[in-house]
Scaffold this motif. Structure first.
Motif, PDB file in Angstrom:
ATOM      1  N   GLN A  81      32.312  35.278  20.427  1.00 27.30           N
ATOM      2  CA  GLN A  81      33.232  35.645  21.515  1.00 27.30           C
ATOM      3  C   GLN A  81      33.128  37.099  21.930  1.00 27.30           C
ATOM      4  O   GLN A  81      33.699  37.496  22.939  1.00 27.30           O
ATOM      5  CB  GLN A  81      34.678  35.369  21.079  1.00 27.30           C
ATOM      6  CG  GLN A  81      34.956  33.902  20.775  1.00 27.30           C
ATOM      7  CD  GLN A  81      36.359  33.697  20.222  1.00 27.30           C
ATOM      8  OE1 GLN A  81      37.329  34.275  20.708  1.00 27.30           O
ATOM      9  NE2 GLN A  81      36.481  32.904  19.186  1.00 27.30           N
ATOM     10  N   GLY A  82      32.471  37.920  21.144  1.00 22.76           N
ATOM     11  CA  GLY A  82      32.340  39.340  21.493  1.00 22.76           C
ATOM     12  C   GLY A  82      33.145  40.229  20.558  1.00 22.76           C
ATOM     13  O   GLY A  82      34.080  39.781  19.886  1.00 22.76           O
ATOM     14  N   LYS A  83      32.768  41.524  20.548  1.00 21.73           N
ATOM     15  CA  LYS A  83      33.396  42.458  19.615  1.00 21.73           C
ATOM     16  C   LYS A  83      34.904  42.566  19.820  1.00 21.73           C
ATOM     17  O   LYS A  83      35.670  42.601  18.860  1.00 21.73           O
ATOM     18  CB  LYS A  83      32.743  43.837  19.743  1.00 21.73           C
ATOM     19  CG  LYS A  83      33.419  44.885  18.886  1.00 21.73           C
ATOM     20  CD  LYS A  83      32.725  46.242  18.935  1.00 21.73           C
ATOM     21  CE  LYS A  83      33.546  47.266  18.159  1.00 21.73           C
ATOM     22  NZ  LYS A  83      32.900  48.580  18.045  1.00 21.73           N
TER      23      LYS A  83
ATOM     24  N   GLN B 255      35.550  49.594  11.970  1.00 21.31           N
ATOM     25  CA  GLN B 255      34.261  49.901  11.339  1.00 21.31           C
ATOM     26  C   GLN B 255      33.232  48.872  11.789  1.00 21.31           C
ATOM     27  O   GLN B 255      33.403  47.681  11.510  1.00 21.31           O
ATOM     28  CB  GLN B 255      34.424  49.833   9.808  1.00 21.31           C
ATOM     29  CG  GLN B 255      33.142  49.884   9.010  1.00 21.31           C
ATOM     30  CD  GLN B 255      32.479  51.249   9.065  1.00 21.31           C
ATOM     31  OE1 GLN B 255      33.061  52.249   8.684  1.00 21.31           O
ATOM     32  NE2 GLN B 255      31.244  51.298   9.562  1.00 21.31           N
ATOM     33  N   ASP B 256      32.179  49.298  12.482  1.00 24.76           N
ATOM     34  CA  ASP B 256      31.099  48.364  12.815  1.00 24.76           C
ATOM     35  C   ASP B 256      30.365  47.954  11.542  1.00 24.76           C
ATOM     36  O   ASP B 256      30.373  48.677  10.551  1.00 24.76           O
ATOM     37  CB  ASP B 256      30.102  49.007  13.783  1.00 24.76           C
ATOM     38  CG  ASP B 256      30.618  49.016  15.226  1.00 24.76           C
ATOM     39  OD1 ASP B 256      31.686  48.460  15.497  1.00 24.76           O
ATOM     40  OD2 ASP B 256      29.905  49.598  16.081  1.00 24.76           O
ATOM     41  N   ALA B 257      29.700  46.811  11.617  1.00 28.51           N
ATOM     42  CA  ALA B 257      29.036  46.266  10.430  1.00 28.51           C
ATOM     43  C   ALA B 257      27.582  46.709  10.295  1.00 28.51           C
ATOM     44  O   ALA B 257      26.891  46.309   9.375  1.00 28.51           O
ATOM     45  CB  ALA B 257      29.109  44.746  10.459  1.00 28.51           C
TER      46      ALA B 257
ATOM     47  N   GLU C 274      15.803  47.341  14.739  1.00 28.61           N
ATOM     48  CA  GLU C 274      16.736  47.166  13.626  1.00 28.61           C
ATOM     49  C   GLU C 274      17.969  46.369  14.058  1.00 28.61           C
ATOM     50  O   GLU C 274      18.918  46.243  13.297  1.00 28.61           O
ATOM     51  CB  GLU C 274      17.197  48.532  13.108  1.00 28.61           C
ATOM     52  CG  GLU C 274      16.096  49.357  12.470  1.00 28.61           C
ATOM     53  CD  GLU C 274      16.558  50.769  12.130  1.00 28.61           C
ATOM     54  OE1 GLU C 274      16.670  51.071  10.943  1.00 28.61           O
ATOM     55  OE2 GLU C 274      16.821  51.557  13.059  1.00 28.61           O
ATOM     56  N   GLY C 275      17.987  45.930  15.312  1.00 31.70           N
ATOM     57  CA  GLY C 275      19.093  45.081  15.733  1.00 31.70           C
ATOM     58  C   GLY C 275      20.005  45.702  16.767  1.00 31.70           C
ATOM     59  O   GLY C 275      21.050  45.141  17.093  1.00 31.70           O
ATOM     60  N   LYS C 276      19.629  46.868  17.294  1.00 34.97           N
ATOM     61  CA  LYS C 276      20.467  47.488  18.322  1.00 34.97           C
ATOM     62  C   LYS C 276      20.574  46.534  19.502  1.00 34.97           C
ATOM     63  O   LYS C 276      19.576  45.972  19.941  1.00 34.97           O
ATOM     64  CB  LYS C 276      19.847  48.817  18.760  1.00 34.97           C
ATOM     65  CG  LYS C 276      20.821  49.657  19.538  1.00 34.97           C
ATOM     66  CD  LYS C 276      20.396  51.122  19.582  1.00 34.97           C
ATOM     67  CE  LYS C 276      21.492  51.960  20.192  1.00 34.97           C
ATOM     68  NZ  LYS C 276      22.722  51.948  19.397  1.00 34.97           N
ATOM     69  N   LYS C 277      21.805  46.317  19.985  1.00 37.35           N
ATOM     70  CA  LYS C 277      21.992  45.273  20.986  1.00 37.35           C
ATOM     71  C   LYS C 277      22.496  45.790  22.316  1.00 37.35           C
ATOM     72  O   LYS C 277      22.264  45.187  23.360  1.00 37.35           O
ATOM     73  CB  LYS C 277      22.993  44.228  20.473  1.00 37.35           C
ATOM     74  CG  LYS C 277      22.567  43.556  19.195  1.00 37.35           C
ATOM     75  CD  LYS C 277      23.682  42.647  18.661  1.00 37.35           C
ATOM     76  CE  LYS C 277      23.438  42.224  17.232  1.00 37.35           C
ATOM     77  NZ  LYS C 277      24.012  43.173  16.263  1.00 37.35           N
ATOM     78  N   VAL C 278      23.212  46.906  22.303  1.00 40.93           N
ATOM     79  CA  VAL C 278      23.891  47.336  23.524  1.00 40.93           C
ATOM     80  C   VAL C 278      22.861  47.761  24.578  1.00 40.93           C
ATOM     81  O   VAL C 278      21.813  48.323  24.262  1.00 40.93           O
ATOM     82  CB  VAL C 278      24.904  48.463  23.188  1.00 40.93           C
ATOM     83  CG1 VAL C 278      24.222  49.779  22.954  1.00 40.93           C
ATOM     84  CG2 VAL C 278      25.990  48.551  24.232  1.00 40.93           C
TER      85      VAL C 278
HETATM   86  N1  LIG Z   1      26.629  42.897  19.904  1.00 37.22           N
HETATM   87  C1  LIG Z   1      27.685  42.211  19.447  1.00 37.22           C
HETATM   88  N2  LIG Z   1      28.346  42.698  18.402  1.00 37.22           N
HETATM   89  C2  LIG Z   1      29.389  42.026  17.955  1.00 37.22           C
HETATM   90  C3  LIG Z   1      29.826  40.830  18.570  1.00 37.22           C
HETATM   91  N3  LIG Z   1      30.889  40.395  17.906  1.00 37.22           N
HETATM   92  C4  LIG Z   1      31.099  41.282  16.907  1.00 37.22           C
HETATM   93  N4  LIG Z   1      30.187  42.266  16.932  1.00 37.22           N
HETATM   94  C5  LIG Z   1      30.110  43.415  15.990  1.00 37.22           C
HETATM   95  O1  LIG Z   1      30.595  44.571  16.666  1.00 37.22           O
HETATM   96  C6  LIG Z   1      29.975  45.748  16.154  1.00 37.22           C
HETATM   97  C7  LIG Z   1      29.364  46.541  17.288  1.00 37.22           C
HETATM   98  O2  LIG Z   1      28.232  45.914  17.750  1.00 37.22           O
HETATM   99  P1  LIG Z   1      26.861  46.679  17.911  1.00 37.22           P
HETATM  100  O3  LIG Z   1      25.882  45.677  18.392  1.00 37.22           O
HETATM  101  O4  LIG Z   1      26.528  47.485  16.698  1.00 37.22           O
HETATM  102  O5  LIG Z   1      27.261  47.651  19.118  1.00 37.22           O
HETATM  103  P2  LIG Z   1      26.911  49.140  19.364  1.00 37.22           P
HETATM  104  O6  LIG Z   1      27.024  49.952  18.117  1.00 37.22           O
HETATM  105  O7  LIG Z   1      27.659  49.554  20.567  1.00 37.22           O
HETATM  106  O8  LIG Z   1      25.451  48.991  19.785  1.00 37.22           O
HETATM  107  P3  LIG Z   1      24.129  48.844  18.944  1.00 37.22           P
HETATM  108  O9  LIG Z   1      24.376  49.202  17.513  1.00 37.22           O
HETATM  109  O10 LIG Z   1      23.327  49.766  19.679  1.00 37.22           O
HETATM  110  O11 LIG Z   1      23.807  47.409  19.139  1.00 37.22           O
HETATM  111  C8  LIG Z   1      28.962  45.283  15.112  1.00 37.22           C
HETATM  112  O12 LIG Z   1      29.566  45.357  13.842  1.00 37.22           O
HETATM  113  C9  LIG Z   1      28.707  43.841  15.527  1.00 37.22           C
HETATM  114  O13 LIG Z   1      28.258  43.079  14.436  1.00 37.22           O
HETATM  115  C10 LIG Z   1      29.112  40.312  19.689  1.00 37.22           C
HETATM  116  O14 LIG Z   1      29.421  39.273  20.265  1.00 37.22           O
HETATM  117  N5  LIG Z   1      28.048  41.025  20.096  1.00 37.22           N
END
Ligand SMILES: Nc1nc2c(ncn2[C@@H]2O[C@H](COP(=O)(O)OP(=O)(O)OP(=O)(O)O)[C@@H](O)[C@H]2O)c(=O)[nH]1
Ligand SMILES: [Mg+2]
Length: 243
Positions: free
Chosen positions: A81-83, A102-104, A220-224
């Motif tokens: 569903q998203g963060k 805390q991000d994972a 390494e999994g960066k998604k944004v």
């Molecule tokens: N991307 C993403 N992260 C999620 C989601 N739901 C929970 N998360 C968690 O939210 C946290 C932030 O996501 P990240 O992908 O690390 O976002 P970010 O730090 O802005 O970007 P990156 O690290 O660059 O990808 C992490 O702990 C994810 O595992 C989801 O639907 N999408």
């Protein structure tokens, strides 16, 4: 006092065990150097609330092995569903006087918790953000991400008349009193602008503390990505003029 550490997690099998270990290892003794309690130390108990957001990479199976630890509350979304949705679920189960997100992944360092909690225990603020742009040690990452972050923070500052340096930071810390006044709805990347906008609209000043940052690579999994910026921009504008 109790600190609830809220961990939203989606497909982070490579880092989830290590981040849980780091979160549990940090000593939550916060020195008070201010006011009538000057010289004392405030100790926090911790509750760790982990919300798996429909992971498909083995993260869920790993989390089930943690069930039964008294300091952990582990929840599962059936679907991704998203963060924002994951943090909202975590908030429903958080029992702490203070909440911290805390991000994972391993981009942010839990050893920073005492510094983040200090303005709260010293009664200087009810909301603290850890800033990656206030001189802490940081890994030099992508120029375009920095520019995107700066731009979204600038828009926040202009619309809400403040001087934040890092609106998008993961490290957001607030008291229960503040959380109870919020009405969060965003599911995805609208989470950070929404919570920031609501906090500012309710008249709270955000205290910024410099933190370290070790960004991860896309491999390494960066998604944004850059598209996520539009959601953020729209959320900031919406809360400034409605609701
Ligand atoms: N991307 C993403 N992260 C999620 C989601 N739901 C929970 N998360 C968690 O939210 C946290 C932030 O996501 P990240 O992908 O690390 O976002 P970010 O730090 O802005 O970007 P990156 O690290 O660059 O990808 C992490 O702990 C994810 O595992 C989801 O639907 N999408
Ligand atoms: Mg991250």
């Amino acid at each position: 006092m109790q600190l609830s550490v809220l961990i939203p997690v989606y497909n982070e099998i490579g880092t989830i065990a290590e981040i849980v270990h780091r979160v549990r290892a940090v000593k939550l003794a916060v020195p008070v150097g201010f006011g009538p309690e000057n010289g004392s130390t405030v100790e926090f108990d911790r509750q760790i609330v982990i919300v798996d957001d429909g992971s498909t990479d083995g993260t869920r199976e790993f989390l089930r092995t943690l069930d039964g630890f008294p300091d952990m509350t582990i929840l599962f979304h059936e679907q991704n569903q998203g963060k924002g949705a994951a943090v909202r679920t975590a908030l429903q189960y958080a029992t702490g006087d203070v909440m911290l997100i805390q991000d994972a992944d391993l981009e942010y360092d839990p050893r920073e918790y005492p510094a983040l909690l200090q303005p709260i225990v010293e009664n200087r603020s009810q909301v603290v953000y850890g800033s990656r742009f206030r001189g802490g040690p940081t890994k030099a990452m992508f120029f375009w991400h920095m520019l995107g972050n700066r731009f979204l923070t600038l828009v926040t500052n202009v619309l809400y008349n403040t001087i934040l340096s890092d609106m998008e930071t993961c490290y957001k810390v607030f008291t229960r009193e503040v959380v109870d006044q919020l009405n969060l709805k965003a599911s995805g990347w609208g989470f950070d602008p929404e919570i920031t906008a609501q906090i500012l609209r309710r008249g709270y000043r955000i205290y910024e503390v410099p933190i370290s940052y070790t960004g991860r690579e896309f491999e390494e999994g960066k998604k944004v990505g850059w598209r996520d910026g539009f959601t953020v921009l729209w959320t900031l504008i919406k809360y400034r003029f409605v609701g």
